[in-house]
Design a protein around this motif. Structure first.
Motif, PDB file in Angstrom:
ATOM      1  N   SER A   2      -8.446 -12.086   4.125  1.00  0.00           N
ATOM      2  CA  SER A   2      -9.916 -11.047   4.338  1.00  0.00           C
ATOM      3  C   SER A   2      -9.431  -9.491   4.172  1.00  0.00           C
ATOM      4  O   SER A   2      -8.037  -9.450   4.067  1.00  0.00           O
ATOM      5  N   SER A   3     -10.271  -9.011   3.796  1.00  0.00           N
ATOM      6  CA  SER A   3     -10.138  -7.273   3.785  1.00  0.00           C
ATOM      7  C   SER A   3     -10.930  -6.611   4.373  1.00  0.00           C
ATOM      8  O   SER A   3     -11.275  -5.560   3.904  1.00  0.00           O
ATOM      9  N   ASN A   4     -11.007  -6.950   5.577  1.00  0.00           N
ATOM     10  CA  ASN A   4     -12.013  -6.194   6.643  1.00  0.00           C
ATOM     11  C   ASN A   4     -11.257  -5.060   7.218  1.00  0.00           C
ATOM     12  O   ASN A   4     -11.022  -5.032   8.440  1.00  0.00           O
ATOM     13  N   HIS A   5     -10.781  -4.104   6.338  1.00  0.00           N
ATOM     14  CA  HIS A   5      -9.843  -3.020   6.646  1.00  0.00           C
ATOM     15  C   HIS A   5     -10.727  -2.108   7.824  1.00  0.00           C
ATOM     16  O   HIS A   5     -11.691  -1.306   7.707  1.00  0.00           O
ATOM     17  N   GLN A   6     -10.068  -2.124   9.206  1.00  0.00           N
ATOM     18  CA  GLN A   6     -10.954  -1.110  10.109  1.00  0.00           C
ATOM     19  C   GLN A   6      -9.918   0.165   9.972  1.00  0.00           C
ATOM     20  O   GLN A   6     -10.470   1.074  10.573  1.00  0.00           O
ATOM     21  N   ILE A   7      -8.676   0.121   9.620  1.00  0.00           N
ATOM     22  CA  ILE A   7      -7.793   1.320   9.592  1.00  0.00           C
ATOM     23  C   ILE A   7      -7.332   1.553   8.256  1.00  0.00           C
ATOM     24  O   ILE A   7      -6.775   0.588   7.677  1.00  0.00           O
ATOM     25  N   THR A   8      -7.442   2.462   7.804  1.00  0.00           N
ATOM     26  CA  THR A   8      -6.909   3.112   6.317  1.00  0.00           C
ATOM     27  C   THR A   8      -5.775   3.728   6.498  1.00  0.00           C
ATOM     28  O   THR A   8      -4.961   3.882   5.387  1.00  0.00           O
ATOM     29  N   THR A   9      -5.302   4.174   7.813  1.00  0.00           N
ATOM     30  CA  THR A   9      -4.061   5.044   7.913  1.00  0.00           C
ATOM     31  C   THR A   9      -3.095   4.086   7.974  1.00  0.00           C
ATOM     32  O   THR A   9      -2.989   3.059   8.580  1.00  0.00           O
ATOM     33  N   PRO A  10      -2.048   4.308   7.263  1.00  0.00           N
ATOM     34  CA  PRO A  10      -0.718   3.721   7.061  1.00  0.00           C
ATOM     35  C   PRO A  10      -0.165   3.706   8.636  1.00  0.00           C
ATOM     36  O   PRO A  10      -0.066   4.485   9.188  1.00  0.00           O
ATOM     37  N   VAL A  11       0.394   2.366   8.940  1.00  0.00           N
ATOM     38  CA  VAL A  11       1.266   2.094  10.217  1.00  0.00           C
ATOM     39  C   VAL A  11       2.596   1.662  10.049  1.00  0.00           C
ATOM     40  O   VAL A  11       2.874   0.964   8.818  1.00  0.00           O
ATOM     41  N   LEU A  12       3.312   2.308  10.704  1.00  0.00           N
ATOM     42  CA  LEU A  12       4.812   2.083  10.748  1.00  0.00           C
ATOM     43  C   LEU A  12       5.149   1.125  11.941  1.00  0.00           C
ATOM     44  O   LEU A  12       5.035   1.744  12.985  1.00  0.00           O
ATOM     45  N   ILE A  29      -1.966  -4.996  15.849  1.00  0.00           N
ATOM     46  CA  ILE A  29      -2.046  -4.449  14.520  1.00  0.00           C
ATOM     47  C   ILE A  29      -3.028  -5.332  13.596  1.00  0.00           C
ATOM     48  O   ILE A  29      -3.702  -4.741  13.004  1.00  0.00           O
ATOM     49  N   ARG A  30      -2.829  -6.645  13.723  1.00  0.00           N
ATOM     50  CA  ARG A  30      -3.668  -7.491  12.954  1.00  0.00           C
ATOM     51  C   ARG A  30      -5.130  -7.270  13.447  1.00  0.00           C
ATOM     52  O   ARG A  30      -6.014  -7.612  12.487  1.00  0.00           O
ATOM     53  N   GLU A  31      -5.457  -7.023  14.486  1.00  0.00           N
ATOM     54  CA  GLU A  31      -6.929  -6.800  14.934  1.00  0.00           C
ATOM     55  C   GLU A  31      -7.740  -5.676  14.114  1.00  0.00           C
ATOM     56  O   GLU A  31      -8.663  -5.741  14.011  1.00  0.00           O
ATOM     57  N   VAL A  32      -6.853  -4.687  13.948  1.00  0.00           N
ATOM     58  CA  VAL A  32      -7.450  -3.362  13.003  1.00  0.00           C
ATOM     59  C   VAL A  32      -7.443  -3.677  11.600  1.00  0.00           C
ATOM     60  O   VAL A  32      -7.826  -2.987  10.939  1.00  0.00           O
ATOM     61  N   GLN A  33      -6.315  -4.469  11.118  1.00  0.00           N
ATOM     62  CA  GLN A  33      -6.099  -4.886   9.744  1.00  0.00           C
ATOM     63  C   GLN A  33      -5.782  -3.467   8.737  1.00  0.00           C
ATOM     64  O   GLN A  33      -6.676  -3.187   7.902  1.00  0.00           O
ATOM     65  N   PRO A  34      -4.869  -2.908   9.133  1.00  0.00           N
ATOM     66  CA  PRO A  34      -4.393  -1.538   8.479  1.00  0.00           C
ATOM     67  C   PRO A  34      -4.307  -1.919   6.855  1.00  0.00           C
ATOM     68  O   PRO A  34      -3.636  -2.922   6.661  1.00  0.00           O
ATOM     69  N   ASP A  66      -2.417 -11.913   7.383  1.00  0.00           N
ATOM     70  CA  ASP A  66      -3.230 -12.977   6.899  1.00  0.00           C
ATOM     71  C   ASP A  66      -4.540 -12.215   6.270  1.00  0.00           C
ATOM     72  O   ASP A  66      -5.745 -12.473   6.412  1.00  0.00           O
ATOM     73  N   TRP A  67      -4.610 -10.865   5.845  1.00  0.00           N
ATOM     74  CA  TRP A  67      -5.504  -9.863   5.496  1.00  0.00           C
ATOM     75  C   TRP A  67      -5.008  -9.209   4.383  1.00  0.00           C
ATOM     76  O   TRP A  67      -3.534  -9.108   4.237  1.00  0.00           O
ATOM     77  N   ASP A  68      -5.560  -8.499   3.670  1.00  0.00           N
ATOM     78  CA  ASP A  68      -5.459  -7.706   2.454  1.00  0.00           C
ATOM     79  C   ASP A  68      -4.575  -6.623   2.627  1.00  0.00           C
ATOM     80  O   ASP A  68      -5.216  -5.666   3.228  1.00  0.00           O
ATOM     81  N   CYS A  69      -3.173  -6.491   2.292  1.00  0.00           N
ATOM     82  CA  CYS A  69      -2.685  -5.337   2.771  1.00  0.00           C
ATOM     83  C   CYS A  69      -1.368  -5.188   2.064  1.00  0.00           C
ATOM     84  O   CYS A  69      -0.639  -6.156   1.589  1.00  0.00           O
ATOM     85  N   ASP A  70      -1.053  -3.781   1.878  1.00  0.00           N
ATOM     86  CA  ASP A  70       0.061  -3.331   1.063  1.00  0.00           C
ATOM     87  C   ASP A  70       1.312  -3.340   2.077  1.00  0.00           C
ATOM     88  O   ASP A  70       1.347  -2.322   2.873  1.00  0.00           O
ATOM     89  N   LEU A  71       2.309  -4.388   2.130  1.00  0.00           N
ATOM     90  CA  LEU A  71       3.446  -4.440   3.093  1.00  0.00           C
ATOM     91  C   LEU A  71       4.470  -4.032   2.248  1.00  0.00           C
ATOM     92  O   LEU A  71       4.947  -4.213   1.184  1.00  0.00           O
ATOM     93  N   LYS A  72       5.266  -2.921   3.113  1.00  0.00           N
ATOM     94  CA  LYS A  72       6.517  -2.345   2.479  1.00  0.00           C
ATOM     95  C   LYS A  72       7.739  -2.507   3.809  1.00  0.00           C
ATOM     96  O   LYS A  72       7.213  -2.441   4.872  1.00  0.00           O
ATOM     97  N   THR A  73       8.700  -2.954   3.293  1.00  0.00           N
ATOM     98  CA  THR A  73       9.519  -3.226   4.364  1.00  0.00           C
ATOM     99  C   THR A  73      11.128  -2.435   4.127  1.00  0.00           C
ATOM    100  O   THR A  73      11.584  -2.335   2.971  1.00  0.00           O
ATOM    101  N   LEU A  74      11.609  -2.318   5.179  1.00  0.00           N
ATOM    102  CA  LEU A  74      13.198  -1.925   5.204  1.00  0.00           C
ATOM    103  C   LEU A  74      13.800  -2.336   6.232  1.00  0.00           C
ATOM    104  O   LEU A  74      13.952  -2.137   7.466  1.00  0.00           O
ATOM    105  N   PHE A  75      14.472  -3.502   5.663  1.00  0.00           N
ATOM    106  CA  PHE A  75      15.311  -4.406   6.404  1.00  0.00           C
ATOM    107  C   PHE A  75      16.857  -4.033   6.218  1.00  0.00           C
ATOM    108  O   PHE A  75      17.296  -4.452   5.171  1.00  0.00           O
ATOM    109  N   ARG A  76      17.634  -3.646   7.251  1.00  0.00           N
ATOM    110  CA  ARG A  76      19.066  -3.305   7.168  1.00  0.00           C
ATOM    111  C   ARG A  76      19.780  -4.317   7.259  1.00  0.00           C
ATOM    112  O   ARG A  76      19.364  -5.318   8.421  1.00  0.00           O
TER     113      ARG A  76
END
Length: 327
Positions: A2-12, A29-34, A66-76
């Motif tokens: 889905s792509s029902n973004h409720q939040i466009t602000t990036p989340v860390l 976080i999933r509930e607001v689908q950033p 499970d939503w349209d999201c640009d995911l960025k990771t920093l796994f040390r």
């Protein structure tokens, strides 16, 4: 997806080795689908046998997107420790974006928290007086006010948001602290002596190279710029990290804060003045006074002093009446 973004602000989202807590926060976080989600994870500790498996289990949670999201990771791969891992992750976050929301794995937000941060990040984007937006409110009794938030000189990082322009002011070495301390400049920021003494005790600790707490150095960056934090009129983020794996929270503190829960906020009403609410800060400090071990120790010392003074005065009275103090 889905792509029902409720939040466009990036989340860390900052994670480590607590999959159960991480899943709960991730679901919020999933509930607001950033539209953009950053996830940073410190590496496993070499001296803890099950850290590797717990860290791996925790990192798998981000695959549940499970939503349209640009995911960025920093796994040390290696463990940096709380101070370096968190501060470096926030550095990384603001290398990519101008403003964003920050949650750790034990900060359970209400839906209102995201909307609150997004709206205020936009409203105060260019107001350099405002350094942080907090999701916490430590007032157990709601205050009578017409507005949705107030300005404070006490910041909390149990769910918060800020801008690159503010975060870049942090000085991890606190190179100006010696002069700040010598000139007693804390008194120019906080008028209440007990609160200023309490803050200075943490700043003293944070100025030492071996200090493992990152958040006090962030507080120092706010103080030296005479900055303000925005606090909501109700608590929007619940601290759920109570237990043996809590890293930087005293058990008494965690228990009290966790009882506060999180709440939803109605339509946003903005205060007309950008001025600190000293009364609200003093009321919040009453909660801190009950559970902070440094203040508890000070309270015990004050009680001892009072008892000793009373004993001396009683002795003087007896001596005046009978000529000597009975053995």
């Amino acid at each position: 997806m889905s792509s029902n973004h409720q939040i466009t602000t990036p989340v860390l989202l900052l994670i480590f080795n607590r999959p159960d807590l991480t899943l709960k926060v991730f679901n919020a976080i999933r509930e607001v689908q950033p539209s953009i989600l950053f996830v940073a994870a410190d590496g496993p500790r070499g001296n803890i046998s099950d850290d590797i498996s717990k860290c791996e289990e925790t990192r798998k949670i981000v695959k549940k997107i499970d939503w349209d999201c640009d995911l960025k990771t920093l796994f040390r791969d290696e463990n940096l420790g709380c101070r370096l891992a968190v501060s470096a992750a926030i550095d990384w976050f603001f290398e990519h974006i101008d403003a964003g929301i920050i949650l750790e794995d034990d900060c359970f937000p209400s839906r209102s928290f995201f909307r609150f941060c997004q709206e205020l990040l936009a409203k105060y984007r260019y107001d350099e007086r405002i350094m942080q937006i907090s999701g916490t409110n430590y007032l157990f009794e709601p205050r009578r006010t017409d507005y949705s938030y107030y300005f404070s000189k006490l910041n909390g990082v149990t769910g918060w948001a800020t801008w690159r322009r503010a975060w870049k002011c942090i000085d991890s070495q606190m190179v100006t602290f010696a002069e700040f301390k010598q000139k007693k400049m804390i008194n120019d920021y906080i008028n209440d002596q007990e609160i200023s003494d309490w803050i200075m005790s943490y700043l003293e600790e944070a100025s030492k190279p071996d200090c493992g707490i990152w958040s006090t150095r962030w507080l120092y960056a706010i103080i030296v710029r005479n900055g303000l934090t925005i606090n909501p009129i109700v608590n929007l983020v619940e601290h759920i990290g109570v237990g043996k794996e809590v890293t930087n929270t005293q058990p008494e503190s965690a228990i009290i804060y966790s009882k506060m829960g999180h709440h939803e906020l109605g339509n946003m009403k903005h205060p007309p003045f950008v001025l600190p609410d000293n009364e609200a800060d003093e009321l919040s400090f009453q909660t801190v006074r009950k559970i902070d071990p440094r203040l508890a120790d000070k309270k015990d010392a004050n009680v001892f002093d009072e008892l000793w003074t009373m004993t001396v005065e009683v002795g003087k009275t007896i001596k005046s009446l009978f000529g000597k103090v009975p053995a």
